[in-house]
Design an enzyme around this catalytic site. Sequence first.
Site: not given
Length: 515
Positions: A170, A405-406
Amino acid sequence: MTDQRFEELLKIKETAKLGGGAKRIQLQHEKGKLTARERIELLADEGSFEEVDMFVKHRSKDFGLDKEQYLGDGVVTGFAKIDGRSVALFSQDFTVFGGSLSETHAEKIVKIMNMAMKIGIPVIGLNDSGGARIQEGVVSLGGYADIFLLNTLASGVIPQISVVMGPCAGGAVYSPAITDFIFMVRNSSYMFVTGPNVVKTVTHEDVSFEDLGGAETHATKSGVAHFIYDNEIETLNNVRRLFNYFPLNFMDHAVEKEFDLESLKPDVRLDQIIPDNPNKPYNMKMVVNLLVDDEDFMEIHSEYAENIITGFGRIGGMSVGIIANQPQVLAGVLDINASVKGARFVRFCDAFNIPLLVLVDVPGFLPGTEQEWNGIIRHGSKLLYAFCEATVPKVTVITRKAYGGAYDVMNSKHIRGDFNFAWPSAEIAVMGPKGAVEIIFKKEISKAINPVEELSNKLSEYIAKFANPYTAAERGFIDDVIVPNETKIKLISAFNLLRNKVDKNPKKKHGNIPL
Ligand code: HXC
């Protein structure tokens, strides 16, 4: 004072230590689980545990609870030492109302967390609980919320570790989830927001406790668990091991171990790791192991998003966070899971003054609709953001590919890499040679009398220009090109030099990391 008074005190304490009683302790053992106090004994330095609030009892009267009272109310709390350094602890006692969280149980946890924040020491929570004390209703939910709030306020102030050693279901899962690291035990712990019965009703899926939220599931599928082990003893030993890499709080620094610099020799095994063929994989963990002291690397999330490696080691005695692409899995590409895994790790290290070593061999971000539609843009930017905002010492070694981009993302010079080294095998470019040549020389190749020969010529031209570290080094984007066997020596001197580094981000309330 009379002996009788001492005896009374002793008797109360002995009763408290029995929790829910001998029968329930036996049941706990039969499940292969230790009791709350046995766990603390294993986790803490011998004789160091100082308990508080042993006399606390719940205040409920409903459902006959007033007739069922246990000293301590289902959680053992206090302060202890791990390898001589202080820590605040709570350990839920499943033998008392299934370790369920009542108003007073929550107050005990909140009390030690508040103390830990004032003193500046980490909190370790051993979770084994049936969740909210059902008989107490909303009061118990309030108790959870008090803990969630403190978990959040303590985040980045003191390290927080959660060890799940039984049920955690929960909303209760959100306390461990906010802490920095989660340990789970195979076959005896589970975490889920809704259990198998609710799942069956809502989605008609048949799933076991273990498959839905067991340790293996969270270590491999969801990434919720950072560490899993076969049994409680191994788990607690590894909590102690992890603790060693941390400072006590955000103003402290991790303990430095002795290191004999004189005995350090160039390690020629490092020279043999990168294959001649740039498309052949190799195991980056071999590089990591040869760089850390005593080849002792504590890997985090070892079975999740294995295309990126994260973990702690010591380099020259200093505690260092290591983040590395793994060419052996998906060619080391960055995808959603790897980006999120890496980003959270970088942020932890930055929050707690742990220097970062970044090992780069990355062909780029993973293409495809699955990644795009699930938000590789949003998630990839987390890793970029984390590296950009990090002000701890940051050292990069490009072992082979650093494409597109890496290249920028993986702690490049441009985003405040302090020392950026490359091995001679490094290839720093917008993309791999074949893809690049097929785009920029498309017309020439298609018009050529011998397209295969033309492609090969253009490839050679491109490789000579970009598939090396020198073009980047000419610009100062790479501080030095080094032979692999001297890497460890270079790293030790870099981290030593950066010891007193000061770098700051602009004043703000807080940044808005792309979540
Ligand atoms: C009060 C509880 C309890 C609870 C267990 N017990 N959970 N008492 N509140 N939440 C008691 C049992 O009555 C029993 O008492 C003892 O603990 C051991 O429980 P057993 O059921 O005998 O143990 P076991 O068979 O191992 O099963 C463990 C269990 C099960 C799977 C955790 O007890 C269970 O399903 N409990 C309820 C879980 C639940 O639904 N919790 C609420 C979740 S929602 P005796 O006297 O017999 O020893 C939630 C919201 C949090 O937690 C929200 C935060 C925002």
